[in-house]
Scaffold this motif. Structure first.
Motif, mmCIF file in Angstrom:
data_model
loop_
_atom_site.group_PDB
_atom_site.id
_atom_site.type_symbol
_atom_site.label_atom_id
_atom_site.label_comp_id
_atom_site.label_asym_id
_atom_site.label_seq_id
_atom_site.Cartn_x
_atom_site.Cartn_y
_atom_site.Cartn_z
ATOM 1 N N LYS A 240 0.773 -1.240 0.025
ATOM 2 C CA LYS A 240 0.034 -0.016 0.071
ATOM 3 C C LYS A 240 0.855 1.404 0.150
ATOM 4 O O LYS A 240 0.527 2.403 -0.587
ATOM 5 N N ILE A 241 2.053 1.204 0.790
ATOM 6 C CA ILE A 241 2.833 2.520 0.571
ATOM 7 C C ILE A 241 3.545 2.612 -0.650
ATOM 8 O O ILE A 241 3.709 3.726 -1.082
ATOM 9 N N ASN A 247 1.585 6.001 -7.581
ATOM 10 C CA ASN A 247 0.239 6.676 -7.965
ATOM 11 C C ASN A 247 0.421 8.350 -7.834
ATOM 12 O O ASN A 247 -0.076 8.912 -8.920
ATOM 13 N N LEU A 248 0.976 8.655 -6.908
ATOM 14 C CA LEU A 248 1.350 10.004 -6.442
ATOM 15 C C LEU A 248 2.431 10.801 -7.530
ATOM 16 O O LEU A 248 1.844 11.691 -8.229
ATOM 17 N N ILE A 249 3.397 9.907 -7.815
ATOM 18 C CA ILE A 249 4.234 10.581 -8.710
ATOM 19 C C ILE A 249 3.717 10.322 -10.189
ATOM 20 O O ILE A 249 3.755 11.235 -10.917
ATOM 21 N N ASN A 250 3.144 9.535 -10.535
ATOM 22 C CA ASN A 250 2.644 9.153 -11.864
ATOM 23 C C ASN A 250 1.386 10.409 -11.958
ATOM 24 O O ASN A 250 1.551 10.783 -13.168
ATOM 25 N N LYS A 251 0.671 10.483 -11.362
ATOM 26 C CA LYS A 251 -0.381 11.682 -11.263
ATOM 27 C C LYS A 251 0.306 12.815 -11.407
ATOM 28 O O LYS A 251 -0.077 13.982 -12.410
ATOM 29 N N THR A 252 1.526 13.195 -10.640
ATOM 30 C CA THR A 252 2.239 14.376 -10.885
ATOM 31 C C THR A 252 3.051 14.643 -12.123
ATOM 32 O O THR A 252 2.941 15.838 -12.799
ATOM 33 N N THR A 286 10.020 7.714 -9.912
ATOM 34 C CA THR A 286 9.335 7.434 -8.531
ATOM 35 C C THR A 286 10.092 6.919 -7.206
ATOM 36 O O THR A 286 10.354 7.598 -6.327
ATOM 37 N N SER A 287 11.214 6.050 -7.803
ATOM 38 C CA SER A 287 12.048 5.627 -6.755
ATOM 39 C C SER A 287 13.203 6.683 -6.141
ATOM 40 O O SER A 287 13.326 6.850 -5.029
ATOM 41 N N GLN A 288 13.603 7.763 -7.040
ATOM 42 C CA GLN A 288 14.377 8.807 -6.561
ATOM 43 C C GLN A 288 13.449 9.587 -5.852
ATOM 44 O O GLN A 288 13.956 10.169 -4.705
ATOM 45 N N ALA A 289 12.144 9.936 -6.240
ATOM 46 C CA ALA A 289 11.574 10.805 -5.166
ATOM 47 C C ALA A 289 11.247 10.172 -3.668
ATOM 48 O O ALA A 289 11.161 10.988 -2.818
ATOM 49 N N VAL A 290 11.216 8.928 -3.997
ATOM 50 C CA VAL A 290 10.659 8.180 -2.510
ATOM 51 C C VAL A 290 12.030 8.299 -1.644
ATOM 52 O O VAL A 290 11.845 8.513 -0.794
ATOM 53 N N ILE A 291 13.290 7.968 -2.226
ATOM 54 C CA ILE A 291 14.116 7.977 -1.134
ATOM 55 C C ILE A 291 14.661 9.455 -0.885
ATOM 56 O O ILE A 291 15.102 9.493 0.404
#
Length: 494
Positions: A240-241, A247-252, A286-291
């Motif tokens: 879920k995380i 979903n957040l990054i794809n939407k952005t 997404t991976s870069q934004a998450v870290i």
């Protein structure tokens, strides 16, 4: 009877295998402690008999005269480097032999977490680092200064309106602030987590950085039996995380591409690099934004939390810092803090540096990528570090070594004044790491800390309360410095 014989044979074979595994360093003439089979040096941590910091410190101190010590993360041989000159060689001078970090989560298990800047390797890492570096120039810091200061206003107003007879749990307070700061500078989102305490972005971030028993067991599984853990697709982070951030990054991304939105942040830089031919999938972005979020949420909050604690129990330091803040405000037009004025504050720098010395990230690692010989001195043997071998640089243990920092448990910002900082032995203070793999977001972390404490301390004091633990007890359930019973402080008007 046959089953019993087979079982005994299997046990014997397992013991032989483990004995060989745990002689990896002794066969090379490297000293090591007595091991707990299967758990290695992590045994007491796994059994909650000591904290991760205590484990690293006890390994560091086990053989005082040695320049390096062998240890085991479960079944994984790891070399702990104690000597500052060796640390310089590995992290900087001979970096081409140690270009990578250890990758706990294998590729294919959870790529959002496994394909970030921290775990990328070789040339692809270099390309990604070069792509992201412009996010942290002085020009970008000035832009972020405004965004972070605007975010902090929610927290200043909260402190003014709250019931001042109640204490505050600092980690909760500051993780909410760092959540909102990283949301605006990295994701282009506005959050108010101090008033809207259950907003989804904050709850997901808190869940992502909360390493409880289940998640710690998953990490140990990859350390002890990586092939079996991979076979069963054991995930460290809940689906879920992962899906939330995807979903957040794809939407952005879709919104920016469809509406030609340009915002000077990390996602924009990655999208521009993609246009220029750098091979980037949405998942890699997404991976870069998450870290980036992960580091900004937890690591910066830890710095802020312990700085608040140290100011509360060292009121003379707090008073001196407030004097510098008051003098800086007088020099600012209409008493409005500017980026340039903030960056000139020497005592604020000293307080932050001392906080990072006493309460840093516990360790950083490197993975050997080319055969490397540590030249022997005195009675040492030649030691060849082989490709795939992991080395640890024990930041917290070195920065609390009385050989390098006198009375290391004392909080003393004067260690970093103009005269004394020149006396610090090189490569004994590196809270953000060293060399090309140093933390890319260190300037942003320092900026957040400076803005937060400048604006809070100009109007408030950090004061111990009945629930303040002196000294602090560190949790045995975490990989970092986490207070066992929370960190409670009063924040009262000046």
């Amino acid at each position: 009877m046959l089953c019993l014989i087979l079982f005994v044979l299997l046990v014997i074979l397992l013991l032989i295998k483990l004995s060989k595994t745990y002689s990896y360093w002794t066969e090379r003439g490297v000293k090591q402690r007595k091991q707990t089979y299967l758990l290695g040096d992590n045994g007491k941590v796994f059994l909650k008999k000591e904290s991760f910091f205590d484990m690293i410190t006890s390994i560091y101190n086990a053989f005082p005269e040695e320049r390096y010590i062998g240890m085991y993360q479960g079944l994984l041989p790891t070399l702990v480097i104690k000597d500052p000159d060796l640390i310089k060689n590995i992290a900087i001078k001979d970096f081409d032999h140690f270009t990578d970090h250890q990758q706990v989560i294998p590729n294919g298990i959870d790529d959002v977490w496994a394909k970030n800047l921290l775990t990328l390797k070789g040339d692809y890492w270099r390309q990604m680092r070069a792509t992201l570096s412009p996010s942290f120039t002085s020009v970008k810091m000035k832009m972020m200064f405004t965004l972070i200061a605007e975010t902090l206003k929610f927290y200043e107003d909260y402190l003014k309106k709250r019931d001042h007879t109640e204490s505050i749990e600092l980690k909760d307070f500051f993780t909410r602030f760092t959540n909102d700061a990283i949301a605006t500078v990295a994701f282009g989102l506005k959050c108010d987590s101090i008033n809207n305490k259950d907003n989804e972005f904050y709850l997901m971030g808190k869940d992502a950085t909360n390493f409880g028993l289940k998640r710690n067991l998953a990490v140990f599984a990859y350390l002890i039996m990586p092939k079996i853990a991979s076979f069963f697709n054991i995930k460290i982070f809940p689906t879920k995380i992962t899906n939330f951030f995807k979903n957040l990054i794809n939407k952005t991304i879709r919104m920016r591409e469809e509406n030609d939105i340009i915002r000077p942040d990390m996602i924009h830089l990655l999208l521009e690099a993609k246009k220029d031919g750098f091979e980037l999938s949405d998942e890699t972005i997404t991976s870069q934004a998450v870290i980036f979020f992960f580091a900004g949420f937890e690591s910066v909050a830890t710095l802020l939390t312990f700085m608040g604690y140290e100011l509360a129990i060292n009121p003379e330091v707090q008073e001196k810092l407030q004097k510098e803040i008051d003098e800086t405000l007088k020099e600012c037009e209409n008493r409005n803090l500017t980026y340039d004025a903030l960056t000139k504050m020497k005592y604020l720098d000293m307080v932050i540096n001392e906080t990072l010395r006493k309460w840093p990230t516990l360790a950083t690692d490197r993975v050997c990528t080319k055969y490397y010989k540590i030249e022997p001195i005195q009675n040492e043997k030649d030691i060849i570090i082989q490709p795939g071998d992991v080395v640890w640089l024990p930041i917290a243990a070195i920065q609390r070594d009385p050989k390098y920092f006198e009375n290391p448990d004392k909080f003393d910002p004067e260690r970093f004044n103009e005269k004394n900082k020149e006396k610090i032995k090189p490569f004994t203070y590196f809270p953000f790491g060293l060399g090309p793999r140093t933390c890319i977001g260190s300037r942003l972390a320092l900026l957040e800390a400076k803005i937060a404490f400048f604006n809070i301390l100009k109007d408030f004091n950090f004061v111990p309360c009945e629930k303040t633990e002196i000294p602090l007890k560190i949790s045995k359930d975490s990989f970092g410095f986490v207070p066992q019973n929370g960190l409670w402080i009063d924040i009262k008007p000046r």
